[in-house]
Design a protein around this motif. Structure first.
Motif, PDB file in Angstrom:
ATOM      1  N   PRO A 127      59.987  77.046  47.660  1.00 26.93           N
ATOM      2  CA  PRO A 127      60.273  77.866  48.848  1.00 26.93           C
ATOM      3  C   PRO A 127      60.973  77.048  49.937  1.00 26.93           C
ATOM      4  O   PRO A 127      60.682  75.870  50.141  1.00 26.93           O
ATOM      5  CB  PRO A 127      58.887  78.319  49.312  1.00 26.93           C
ATOM      6  CG  PRO A 127      58.037  78.240  48.106  1.00 26.93           C
ATOM      7  CD  PRO A 127      58.571  77.108  47.295  1.00 26.93           C
ATOM      8  N   ALA A 133      58.361  82.201  56.386  1.00 26.90           N
ATOM      9  CA  ALA A 133      58.952  83.249  55.560  1.00 26.90           C
ATOM     10  C   ALA A 133      57.848  84.169  55.053  1.00 26.90           C
ATOM     11  O   ALA A 133      56.810  83.716  54.588  1.00 26.90           O
ATOM     12  CB  ALA A 133      59.707  82.651  54.385  1.00 26.90           C
ATOM     13  N   THR A 134      58.074  85.468  55.149  1.00 19.58           N
ATOM     14  CA  THR A 134      57.122  86.430  54.610  1.00 19.58           C
ATOM     15  C   THR A 134      57.486  86.817  53.181  1.00 19.58           C
ATOM     16  O   THR A 134      56.693  87.462  52.502  1.00 19.58           O
ATOM     17  CB  THR A 134      57.075  87.701  55.470  1.00 19.58           C
ATOM     18  OG1 THR A 134      58.395  88.243  55.568  1.00 19.58           O
ATOM     19  CG2 THR A 134      56.548  87.384  56.858  1.00 19.58           C
ATOM     20  N   GLU A 135      58.678  86.438  52.761  1.00 18.46           N
ATOM     21  CA  GLU A 135      59.077  86.680  51.377  1.00 18.46           C
ATOM     22  C   GLU A 135      59.655  85.392  50.801  1.00 18.46           C
ATOM     23  O   GLU A 135      60.030  84.475  51.534  1.00 18.46           O
ATOM     24  CB  GLU A 135      60.099  87.811  51.291  1.00 18.46           C
ATOM     25  CG  GLU A 135      61.352  87.573  52.090  1.00 18.46           C
ATOM     26  CD  GLU A 135      62.251  88.787  52.099  1.00 18.46           C
ATOM     27  OE1 GLU A 135      63.456  88.601  51.927  1.00 18.46           O
ATOM     28  OE2 GLU A 135      61.740  89.904  52.269  1.00 18.46           O
ATOM     29  N   TYR A 136      59.701  85.329  49.521  1.00 19.90           N
ATOM     30  CA  TYR A 136      60.134  84.129  48.816  1.00 19.90           C
ATOM     31  C   TYR A 136      61.639  83.912  48.989  1.00 19.90           C
ATOM     32  O   TYR A 136      62.446  84.754  48.625  1.00 19.90           O
ATOM     33  CB  TYR A 136      59.770  84.263  47.339  1.00 19.90           C
ATOM     34  CG  TYR A 136      60.272  83.147  46.468  1.00 19.90           C
ATOM     35  CD1 TYR A 136      59.781  81.859  46.607  1.00 19.90           C
ATOM     36  CD2 TYR A 136      61.236  83.389  45.500  1.00 19.90           C
ATOM     37  CE1 TYR A 136      60.236  80.840  45.800  1.00 19.90           C
ATOM     38  CE2 TYR A 136      61.701  82.374  44.689  1.00 19.90           C
ATOM     39  CZ  TYR A 136      61.197  81.097  44.843  1.00 19.90           C
ATOM     40  OH  TYR A 136      61.647  80.087  44.054  1.00 19.90           O
ATOM     41  N   ILE A 137      61.991  82.765  49.570  1.00 19.22           N
ATOM     42  CA  ILE A 137      63.393  82.357  49.694  1.00 19.22           C
ATOM     43  C   ILE A 137      63.531  81.060  48.900  1.00 19.22           C
ATOM     44  O   ILE A 137      63.050  80.016  49.329  1.00 19.22           O
ATOM     45  CB  ILE A 137      63.794  82.135  51.168  1.00 19.22           C
ATOM     46  CG1 ILE A 137      63.554  83.401  51.982  1.00 19.22           C
ATOM     47  CG2 ILE A 137      65.240  81.690  51.267  1.00 19.22           C
ATOM     48  CD1 ILE A 137      63.727  83.209  53.478  1.00 19.22           C
TER      49      ILE A 137
END
Length: 80
Positions: free
Chosen positions: A43, A32-36
């Motif tokens: 994360p 993931a390149t963004e926080y999920i």
């Protein structure tokens, strides 16, 4: 011994290659390149990697158990 020499080797080679390819694909539960967020704000990819690692460890154990039953793996026993 060749990984494609018999059906046993071929089956386990494809299983472990599939697990390798699966973790290399950019699924959101592995990369993931963004926080999920997931459970407790952790994360999502952390749980994906933990689950994948446990599956691989279980597969290694199953492979080891099936290897112990095969005669070609018994010829390398301890000799004193």
């Amino acid at each position: 011994m060749n990984p494609f020499s018999n059906s046993f080797e071929k089956k386990w080679t494809f299983i472990f290659l599939f697990m390798y390819v699966l973790i290399m694909l950019p699924f959101p539960w592995y990369y993931a390149t963004e926080y999920i967020p997931s459970f407790w704000g952790t994360p999502l990819f952390i749980f994906g990697w933990i689950f994948h690692g446990l599956v691989v460890i279980i597969l290694i154990f199953l492979w080891w158990q099936s290897c112990k039953k095969r005669p070609e793996y018994k010829e390398f026993g301890d000799e004193e």
